[in-house]
Motif scaffolding. Structure first.
Motif, PDB file in Angstrom:
ATOM      1  N   SER A 302       0.845  -1.187   0.000  1.00 44.77           N
ATOM      2  CA  SER A 302       0.000   0.000   0.000  1.00 44.77           C
ATOM      3  C   SER A 302       0.882   1.238   0.000  1.00 44.77           C
ATOM      4  N   LEU A 303       0.279   2.364  -0.272  1.00 51.63           N
ATOM      5  CA  LEU A 303       0.962   3.651  -0.169  1.00 51.63           C
ATOM      6  C   LEU A 303       0.673   4.215   1.214  1.00 51.63           C
ATOM      7  N   ALA A 304       1.725   4.604   1.921  1.00 49.90           N
ATOM      8  CA  ALA A 304       1.536   5.144   3.270  1.00 49.90           C
ATOM      9  C   ALA A 304       0.756   6.455   3.223  1.00 49.90           C
ATOM     10  N   PRO A 305       0.033   6.783   4.273  1.00 45.02           N
ATOM     11  CA  PRO A 305      -0.649   8.082   4.341  1.00 45.02           C
ATOM     12  C   PRO A 305       0.367   9.217   4.222  1.00 45.02           C
ATOM     13  N   LEU A 306      -0.053  10.333   3.655  1.00 46.21           N
ATOM     14  CA  LEU A 306       0.856  11.466   3.486  1.00 46.21           C
ATOM     15  C   LEU A 306       1.233  12.116   4.817  1.00 46.21           C
ATOM     16  N   GLY A 307       0.382  11.975   5.805  1.00 47.95           N
ATOM     17  CA  GLY A 307       0.722  12.514   7.123  1.00 47.95           C
ATOM     18  C   GLY A 307       1.011  14.004   7.087  1.00 47.95           C
ATOM     19  N   THR A 308       2.220  14.371   7.469  1.00 50.08           N
ATOM     20  CA  THR A 308       2.599  15.788   7.537  1.00 50.08           C
ATOM     21  C   THR A 308       2.649  16.450   6.169  1.00 50.08           C
ATOM     22  N   PHE A 309       2.629  15.652   5.103  1.00 52.42           N
ATOM     23  CA  PHE A 309       2.658  16.222   3.755  1.00 52.42           C
ATOM     24  C   PHE A 309       1.264  16.311   3.144  1.00 52.42           C
ATOM     25  N   GLU A 310       0.253  16.018   3.947  1.00 49.20           N
ATOM     26  CA  GLU A 310      -1.126  16.181   3.487  1.00 49.20           C
ATOM     27  C   GLU A 310      -1.345  17.633   3.117  1.00 49.20           C
ATOM     28  N   GLY A 311      -1.821  17.873   1.907  1.00 45.30           N
ATOM     29  CA  GLY A 311      -2.058  19.231   1.432  1.00 45.30           C
ATOM     30  C   GLY A 311      -0.849  19.875   0.777  1.00 45.30           C
ATOM     31  N   LYS A 312       0.328  19.266   0.922  1.00 45.14           N
ATOM     32  CA  LYS A 312       1.544  19.813   0.321  1.00 45.14           C
ATOM     33  C   LYS A 312       1.816  19.228  -1.064  1.00 45.14           C
ATOM     34  N   VAL A 313       1.239  18.055  -1.331  1.00 50.44           N
ATOM     35  CA  VAL A 313       1.317  17.462  -2.663  1.00 50.44           C
ATOM     36  C   VAL A 313       0.133  18.001  -3.468  1.00 50.44           C
ATOM     37  N   PRO A 314       0.356  18.471  -4.694  1.00 46.33           N
ATOM     38  CA  PRO A 314      -0.740  19.046  -5.489  1.00 46.33           C
ATOM     39  C   PRO A 314      -1.949  18.118  -5.569  1.00 46.33           C
ATOM     40  N   ALA A 315      -3.129  18.701  -5.461  1.00 48.32           N
ATOM     41  CA  ALA A 315      -4.365  17.921  -5.444  1.00 48.32           C
ATOM     42  C   ALA A 315      -4.543  17.103  -6.720  1.00 48.32           C
ATOM     43  N   GLU A 316      -4.141  17.674  -7.849  1.00 51.37           N
ATOM     44  CA  GLU A 316      -4.309  16.949  -9.109  1.00 51.37           C
ATOM     45  C   GLU A 316      -3.393  15.717  -9.168  1.00 51.37           C
ATOM     46  N   VAL A 317      -2.265  15.794  -8.484  1.00 48.36           N
ATOM     47  CA  VAL A 317      -1.352  14.649  -8.428  1.00 48.36           C
ATOM     48  C   VAL A 317      -1.959  13.541  -7.584  1.00 48.36           C
ATOM     49  N   MET A 318      -2.518  13.899  -6.443  1.00 47.84           N
ATOM     50  CA  MET A 318      -3.141  12.896  -5.593  1.00 47.84           C
ATOM     51  C   MET A 318      -4.380  12.292  -6.252  1.00 47.84           C
ATOM     52  N   ALA A 319      -5.063  13.066  -7.064  1.00 44.22           N
ATOM     53  CA  ALA A 319      -6.206  12.527  -7.811  1.00 44.22           C
ATOM     54  C   ALA A 319      -5.722  11.477  -8.809  1.00 44.22           C
ATOM     55  N   LYS A 320      -4.579  11.746  -9.416  1.00 44.00           N
ATOM     56  CA  LYS A 320      -4.004  10.780 -10.358  1.00 44.00           C
ATOM     57  C   LYS A 320      -3.564   9.516  -9.627  1.00 44.00           C
ATOM     58  N   VAL A 321      -2.980   9.686  -8.453  1.00 44.53           N
ATOM     59  CA  VAL A 321      -2.574   8.536  -7.644  1.00 44.53           C
ATOM     60  C   VAL A 321      -3.792   7.680  -7.288  1.00 44.53           C
ATOM     61  N   ALA A 322      -4.875   8.321  -6.885  1.00 44.57           N
ATOM     62  CA  ALA A 322      -6.096   7.594  -6.535  1.00 44.57           C
ATOM     63  C   ALA A 322      -6.664   6.844  -7.735  1.00 44.57           C
ATOM     64  N   GLU A 323      -6.607   7.496  -8.884  1.00 49.01           N
ATOM     65  CA  GLU A 323      -7.105   6.871 -10.117  1.00 49.01           C
ATOM     66  C   GLU A 323      -6.277   5.632 -10.463  1.00 49.01           C
ATOM     67  N   LYS A 324      -4.959   5.759 -10.377  1.00 49.98           N
ATOM     68  CA  LYS A 324      -4.071   4.639 -10.695  1.00 49.98           C
ATOM     69  C   LYS A 324      -4.214   3.509  -9.674  1.00 49.98           C
ATOM     70  N   GLU A 325      -4.373   3.867  -8.406  1.00 54.51           N
ATOM     71  CA  GLU A 325      -4.531   2.852  -7.373  1.00 54.51           C
ATOM     72  C   GLU A 325      -5.798   2.034  -7.604  1.00 54.51           C
ATOM     73  N   LYS A 326      -6.872   2.709  -7.950  1.00 56.77           N
ATOM     74  CA  LYS A 326      -8.130   2.014  -8.238  1.00 56.77           C
ATOM     75  C   LYS A 326      -7.959   1.055  -9.425  1.00 56.77           C
ATOM     76  N   ALA A 327      -7.262   1.539 -10.449  1.00 59.44           N
ATOM     77  CA  ALA A 327      -7.056   0.713 -11.643  1.00 59.44           C
ATOM     78  C   ALA A 327      -6.176  -0.502 -11.338  1.00 59.44           C
ATOM     79  N   ILE A 328      -5.184  -0.308 -10.479  1.00 59.80           N
ATOM     80  CA  ILE A 328      -4.327  -1.426 -10.083  1.00 59.80           C
ATOM     81  C   ILE A 328      -5.146  -2.477  -9.347  1.00 59.80           C
TER      82      ILE A 328
END
Length: 344
Positions: A302-328
């Motif tokens: 799994s991918l670890a929670p972002l924790g202290t970096f929550e909100g620091k990674v661009p939202a569109e990037v995390m949306a892409k990560v979520a999309e890819k995770e679902k597809a995997i």
């Protein structure tokens, strides 16, 4: 994790064998009249042989899963750590002679000897970390490896979005398939976000040498890297000192490096071990490839929670990560398993 057939033993780590006995299982007096039921209810005797300390990333995940099974009452668990390759066969045989029915370990440096031991104890199941495939000639020996390329790929997508210099340093132990596939998956993920990124890649020739990994990481930072892939302990220390980012591997170390580790690809050994325990208890354990239980769709990574970096990674990037995770997970996207040595 560990070594291939030609890799050297660990420098600077003295042999320290520790045997820790598990607690006894619950009493089963109520079914004392049924030998078959009593046998089925008894905890399985499990032993593990590790070539490094149990604190080391890779081994720590096996150790964690075994302790979880012990705490459930499913197994009794003992282990030896810091066992040298030269001593590995002897320790395996001692555990087999002592009546353990499932033996765990990592035999990347002692493949032939380990399989020879398994042949001599056909009534014992051997579940071993290995770069090689199952062999029907040794039906009681099943290899596994941490195929966490899915999570590594996702962590790479995040890393590509977080590097400003488009220069990433990567420090690994040895260029063997288990390490190579994670690095290649990470690189593929980075290129999803930043295709023009350059990579500095180095292997330190050890599974547990934090000072050497740290010095190697310092050299990569001096070479322009502003983000490091921490396949080994010591890399995140260098990143923290030089105030650059790091991406973790196998375990989540963000609590120790809250301003440094932006993401981590986690390995969960529980699905692998629980499958083996069930097969041994059912009498159906065989020479199968247990690597598949590390795939994300099987709950092995799994991918670890972002924790202290929550909100620091661009939202569109995390949306892409979520999309890819679902597809995997649903099988519509497959991360390539590339075991070739990555090149800078």
């Amino acid at each position: 994790m560990p070594n291939n057939k030609n890799a050297t033993e660990f420098a600077g780590v003295s042999r320290r064998t520790v045997l820790k006995a598990a607690g006894a299982g619950a009493a089963f007096a109520a079914i004392a009249g049924s030998p078959a039921r009593l046998l089925a209810a008894e905890p399985l005797k499990v032993a593990a042989v590790y070539t490094v300390p149990v604190e080391q990333q890779w081994v720590s995940r096996i150790h964690k899963a075994a302790n979880a099974a012990k705490d459930r009452g499913d197994i009794e668990y003992v282990y030896s750590e810091n066992t040298s390759n030269n001593d590995y066969e002897r320790v395996m045989r001692e555990y087999a002679e002592a009546g353990h029915k499932l033996i765990l370990g990592e035999v990347f440096g002692v493949e032939d000897a380990a399989r020879a031991v398994a042949k001599d104890y056909p009534d014992v199941a051997f579940l071993m970390g290995s770069s090689f495939k199952p062999d029907d000639a040794v039906p009681n020996f099943a290899p596994f490896d941490n195929y966490i390329q899915d999570a590594s790929y996702l962590s790479g997508i995040i890393a590509g979005a977080m590097t400003k210099s488009k220069n990433i340093g990567m420090v690994g132990g040895y260029p063997i398939p288990e390490v190579n596939r994670l690095m290649n998956a990470f690189i593929a993920g980075v290129k999803e976000s930043a295709p023009d990124t350059k990579f500095q890649i180095a292997f330190i020739g050890s599974w547990f040498d934090p000072p050497k990994a740290k010095e190697t990481a310092f050299a990569q930072i001096d070479g322009g890297a502003d983000l490091l892939y921490a396949e080994r302990f010591g890399v995140s220390d260098a990143a923290k000192e030089r105030k650059v980012l790091a991406v973790g591997n196998v375990i989540d170390t963000q609590s120790e490096y809250p301003e440094t580790v932006v993401a981590s690809a986690l390995w969960h050994f529980e699905p692998t071990l629980d499958k083996a325990i069930a097969e041994v208890k059912a009498g159906t354990f065989k020479a199968a490839d247990y690597g598949v239980y590390s795939f994300m769709k099987n709950g092995g990574s799994s991918l670890a929670p972002l924790g202290t970096f929550e909100g620091k990674v661009p939202a569109e990037v995390m949306a892409k990560v979520a999309e890819k995770e679902k597809a995997i997970k649903d099988g519509s996207f497959t991360v390539e398993i590339n075991d070739n040595e990555p090149k800078a």
